[in-house]
Design an enzyme around this catalytic site. Structure first.
Site, PDB file in Angstrom:
ATOM      1  NE  ARG A  13      -1.175   2.472   2.940  1.00  0.00           N
ATOM      2  CZ  ARG A  13      -0.612   3.565   3.437  1.00  0.00           C
ATOM      3  NH1 ARG A  13      -0.473   4.649   2.705  1.00  0.00           N
ATOM      4  NH2 ARG A  13      -0.153   3.571   4.669  1.00  0.00           N
ATOM      5  CG  ASP A  14       3.303   4.305   2.974  1.00  0.00           C
ATOM      6  OD1 ASP A  14       3.766   5.058   2.106  1.00  0.00           O
ATOM      7  OD2 ASP A  14       3.129   4.680   4.140  1.00  0.00           O
ATOM      8  CG  HIS A 205       3.222   5.039   9.219  1.00  0.00           C
ATOM      9  ND1 HIS A 205       2.631   3.999   8.537  1.00  0.00           N
ATOM     10  CD2 HIS A 205       3.605   5.918   8.255  1.00  0.00           C
ATOM     11  CE1 HIS A 205       2.641   4.240   7.241  1.00  0.00           C
ATOM     12  NE2 HIS A 205       3.234   5.401   7.034  1.00  0.00           N
ATOM     13  CG  HIS A 207       7.157   7.924   5.453  1.00  0.00           C
ATOM     14  ND1 HIS A 207       7.080   7.349   4.211  1.00  0.00           N
ATOM     15  CD2 HIS A 207       5.934   7.761   6.012  1.00  0.00           C
ATOM     16  CE1 HIS A 207       5.853   6.865   4.032  1.00  0.00           C
ATOM     17  NE2 HIS A 207       5.140   7.105   5.107  1.00  0.00           N
ATOM     18  CB  CYS A 238       2.163  10.387   1.257  1.00  0.00           C
ATOM     19  SG  CYS A 238       0.503  10.992   0.975  1.00  0.00           S
ATOM     20  CG  ASN A 247       6.351   3.140   5.356  1.00  0.00           C
ATOM     21  OD1 ASN A 247       5.461   2.541   4.824  1.00  0.00           O
ATOM     22  ND2 ASN A 247       6.136   4.187   6.105  1.00  0.00           N
TER      23      ASN A 247
HETATM   24  P1  HMG Z   1     -13.283  13.729  -3.584  1.00  0.00           P
HETATM   25  O1  HMG Z   1     -12.907  14.079  -4.974  1.00  0.00           O
HETATM   26  O2  HMG Z   1     -13.540  14.842  -2.615  1.00  0.00           O
HETATM   27  O3  HMG Z   1     -14.499  12.679  -3.551  1.00  0.00           O
HETATM   28  O4  HMG Z   1     -12.103  12.821  -3.025  1.00  0.00           O
HETATM   29  P2  HMG Z   1     -16.037  12.882  -3.765  1.00  0.00           P
HETATM   30  O5  HMG Z   1     -16.724  12.234  -2.610  1.00  0.00           O
HETATM   31  O6  HMG Z   1     -16.343  14.321  -4.082  1.00  0.00           O
HETATM   32  O7  HMG Z   1     -16.321  11.999  -5.084  1.00  0.00           O
HETATM   33  C1  HMG Z   1     -15.761  12.342  -6.349  1.00  0.00           C
HETATM   34  C2  HMG Z   1     -15.705  11.108  -7.228  1.00  0.00           C
HETATM   35  O8  HMG Z   1     -14.823  10.135  -6.650  1.00  0.00           O
HETATM   36  C3  HMG Z   1     -17.061  10.398  -7.370  1.00  0.00           C
HETATM   37  O9  HMG Z   1     -17.060   9.823  -8.677  1.00  0.00           O
HETATM   38  C4  HMG Z   1     -16.997   9.300  -6.370  1.00  0.00           C
HETATM   39  O10 HMG Z   1     -17.811   8.208  -6.690  1.00  0.00           O
HETATM   40  C5  HMG Z   1     -15.525   8.914  -6.430  1.00  0.00           C
HETATM   41  P3  HMG Z   1     -17.786  10.546  -9.910  1.00  0.00           P
HETATM   42  O11 HMG Z   1     -19.221  10.704  -9.453  1.00  0.00           O
HETATM   43  O12 HMG Z   1     -17.096  11.858 -10.104  1.00  0.00           O
HETATM   44  O13 HMG Z   1     -17.563   9.572 -11.039  1.00  0.00           O
HETATM   45  N1  HMG Z   1     -15.053   8.328  -5.153  1.00  0.00           N
HETATM   46  C6  HMG Z   1     -14.459   7.138  -5.038  1.00  0.00           C
HETATM   47  N2  HMG Z   1     -14.113   6.198  -5.947  1.00  0.00           N
HETATM   48  C7  HMG Z   1     -13.512   5.085  -5.463  1.00  0.00           C
HETATM   49  N3  HMG Z   1     -13.230   4.891  -4.156  1.00  0.00           N
HETATM   50  C8  HMG Z   1     -13.540   5.796  -3.236  1.00  0.00           C
HETATM   51  C9  HMG Z   1     -14.192   6.985  -3.671  1.00  0.00           C
HETATM   52  N4  HMG Z   1     -14.621   8.078  -3.025  1.00  0.00           N
HETATM   53  C10 HMG Z   1     -15.153   8.900  -3.946  1.00  0.00           C
HETATM   54  N5  HMG Z   1     -13.264   5.579  -1.955  1.00  0.00           N
HETATM   55  C11 HMG Z   1     -11.263  11.128  -1.564  1.00  0.00           C
HETATM   56  C12 HMG Z   1     -12.096  12.387  -1.675  1.00  0.00           C
HETATM   57  C13 HMG Z   1     -11.058  10.843  -0.082  1.00  0.00           C
HETATM   58  C14 HMG Z   1     -12.017   9.971  -2.213  1.00  0.00           C
HETATM   59  C15 HMG Z   1      -9.913  11.354  -2.311  1.00  0.00           C
HETATM   60  O14 HMG Z   1      -9.320  12.533  -1.819  1.00  0.00           O
HETATM   61  C16 HMG Z   1      -8.952  10.213  -2.132  1.00  0.00           C
HETATM   62  O15 HMG Z   1      -9.175   9.139  -2.652  1.00  0.00           O
HETATM   63  N6  HMG Z   1      -7.824  10.427  -1.410  1.00  0.00           N
HETATM   64  C17 HMG Z   1      -6.899   9.370  -1.105  1.00  0.00           C
HETATM   65  C18 HMG Z   1      -5.516   9.907  -0.995  1.00  0.00           C
HETATM   66  C19 HMG Z   1      -4.562   8.811  -0.587  1.00  0.00           C
HETATM   67  O16 HMG Z   1      -4.845   7.634  -0.736  1.00  0.00           O
HETATM   68  N7  HMG Z   1      -3.383   9.203  -0.070  1.00  0.00           N
HETATM   69  C20 HMG Z   1      -2.368   8.286   0.322  1.00  0.00           C
HETATM   70  C21 HMG Z   1      -2.726   7.471   1.513  1.00  0.00           C
HETATM   71  S1  HMG Z   1      -2.492   8.334   3.044  1.00  0.00           S
HETATM   72  C22 HMG Z   1      -0.832   8.116   3.403  1.00  0.00           C
HETATM   73  O17 HMG Z   1      -0.080   7.646   2.600  1.00  0.00           O
HETATM   74  C23 HMG Z   1      -0.349   8.484   4.777  1.00  0.00           C
HETATM   75  C24 HMG Z   1      -0.080   7.256   5.696  1.00  0.00           C
HETATM   76  O18 HMG Z   1       0.818   6.362   5.082  1.00  0.00           O
HETATM   77  C25 HMG Z   1       0.493   7.743   7.039  1.00  0.00           C
HETATM   78  C26 HMG Z   1       1.691   8.683   6.825  1.00  0.00           C
HETATM   79  O19 HMG Z   1       2.716   8.250   6.279  1.00  0.00           O
HETATM   80  O20 HMG Z   1       1.512   9.854   7.169  1.00  0.00           O
HETATM   81  C27 HMG Z   1      -1.397   6.498   5.965  1.00  0.00           C
HETATM   82 MG    MG Z   2       2.961   6.491   5.102  1.00  0.00          MG
END
Ligand code: HMG
Ligand code: MG
Length: 288
Positions: A13-14, A205, A207, A238, A247
């Site tokens: 994932r990450d 967690h 990095h 990220c 990580n």
């Molecule tokens: P948004 O654009 O605000 O979503 O994104 P929305 O609710 O307005 O929907 C827009 C469109 O997206 C719609 O489709 C939804 O159906 C679709 P349309 O009608 O336009 O065709 N949609 C989805 N499709 C699939 N799966 C979903 C989903 N939700 C909405 N779940 C949202 C908001 C949260 C979805 C977006 O910002 C997003 O996906 N962000 C994820 C970012 C991410 O994954 N970042 C990396 C992970 S975090 C990380 O790495 C940190 C961590 O490791 C800890 C650390 O290191 O700090 C955990």
């Molecule tokens: Mg991370």
């Protein structure tokens, strides 16, 4: 086991979320199947997020359907909202995670809403998951430093951590997303969090961008934390934290813990093989 420390493998994932190339679904599956033999209790397998935001993990459902599950491993995934949770439930994800941030700007850049709205959005996700008997983990990004806002106040971290646990998260993983957290800063974060939570509710967690991760893990261990996230080959990052590197490397964490007399129950040789595959995925974009 009193001296057991849980290493939670993050690389599918990450790690893969941050690769330039889209890794083919079948290669992801082979990688996860190989990781499944290393002795990890948990592998963060993918994310049910918007493919527009993280195209690298657009195949989360196919990956979950394709892997050969080891009954001793829980296969986990990120779910930022109910759409993500519903998709995760369809493919029998064992555990989900919601992910918040301690910085407003990062929260908006990463999940398109401010911190308070994100917590409100997580409530139905957590409730529905728990109703389906799926444990929920919480993450907080930018616990030490934000790529957009700079240093983060540890009190904000502890307030969010307490909220997530009160909402039903069994544990909150403290994410040093940029890797800029020093051991002193990490200690301050832990002190604030341990004012409101017991150590078993926290995980680390880190990095490893600035090579602070192992020192930070030692500080965590001294404060009773017993779960750490890491990635084979040091994969990770990220897409919404520019410049943040992988990580902390699973092999290095394992080595540190064994030297300190802890048990991790991991197979060193198999982890080493997975590290080589991870580096090949990073370099060539393919498993074989
Ligand atoms: P948004 O654009 O605000 O979503 O994104 P929305 O609710 O307005 O929907 C827009 C469109 O997206 C719609 O489709 C939804 O159906 C679709 P349309 O009608 O336009 O065709 N949609 C989805 N499709 C699939 N799966 C979903 C989903 N939700 C909405 N779940 C949202 C908001 C949260 C979805 C977006 O910002 C997003 O996906 N962000 C994820 C970012 C991410 O994954 N970042 C990396 C992970 S975090 C990380 O790495 C940190 C961590 O490791 C800890 C650390 O290191 O700090 C955990
Ligand atoms: Mg991370």
């Amino acid at each position: 086991m009193n001296n057991f420390i849980n290493i939670f493998e993050m690389s599918p994932r990450d790690g893969l979320q941050n690769e330039k190339n889209f890794i083919a679904t079948n290669d992801k599956i082979k990688f996860i199947n190989k990781l499944s033999l290393c002795g990890f209790r948990k592998i963060e397998t993918s994310s049910f997020v918007s493919a527009r935001w993280v195209p690298q993990l657009a195949d989360a459902s196919e990956v979950f359907m394709g892997i050969k599950r080891n009954e001793n491993v829980k296969y986990t995934a990120l779910t930022p909202n109910e759409i993500g949770l519903d998709n995760a439930l369809k493919v029998n994800v064992d555990e989900i995670a919601v992910f918040a941030a301690a910085s407003e700007t990062f929260s908006i850049k990463n999940i398109n809403c401010d911190i308070e709205s994100s917590i409100l959005r997580f409530e139905p996700v957590i409730n529905k998951a728990l109703k389906n008997k799926i444990p929920v983990r919480g993450y907080i990004s930018c616990v030490a430093h934000c790529p957009y806002e700079g240093n983060v106040d540890p009190k904000i971290v502890s307030q969010i951590a307490e909220k997530l646990v009160n909402m039903g998260c069994y544990e909150v993983s403290l994410g040093d997303t940029t890797g800029k957290g020093s051991p002193d800063h990490t200690l301050k974060i832990l002190e604030e969090c341990l004012n409101v939570l017991t150590p078993d509710k926290l995980a680390g967690h880190f990095h490893d961008t600035f090579k602070n991760a192992l020192k930070n893990i030692e500080v965590c261990i001294d404060n009773g934390i017993k779960t750490f996230d890491s990635s084979v080959g040091g994969l990770g990052g990220c897409p919404y934290s520019p410049g943040a590197e992988g990580n902390v490397d699973t092999e290095k964490v394992n080595q540190l813990l064994l030297l300190k007399g802890y048990q991790t129950n991991l197979d060193i040789q198999k982890i080493n093989e997975c590290s080589k595959i991870a580096l090949k995925l990073k370099k060539d974009g393919t498993y074989d």
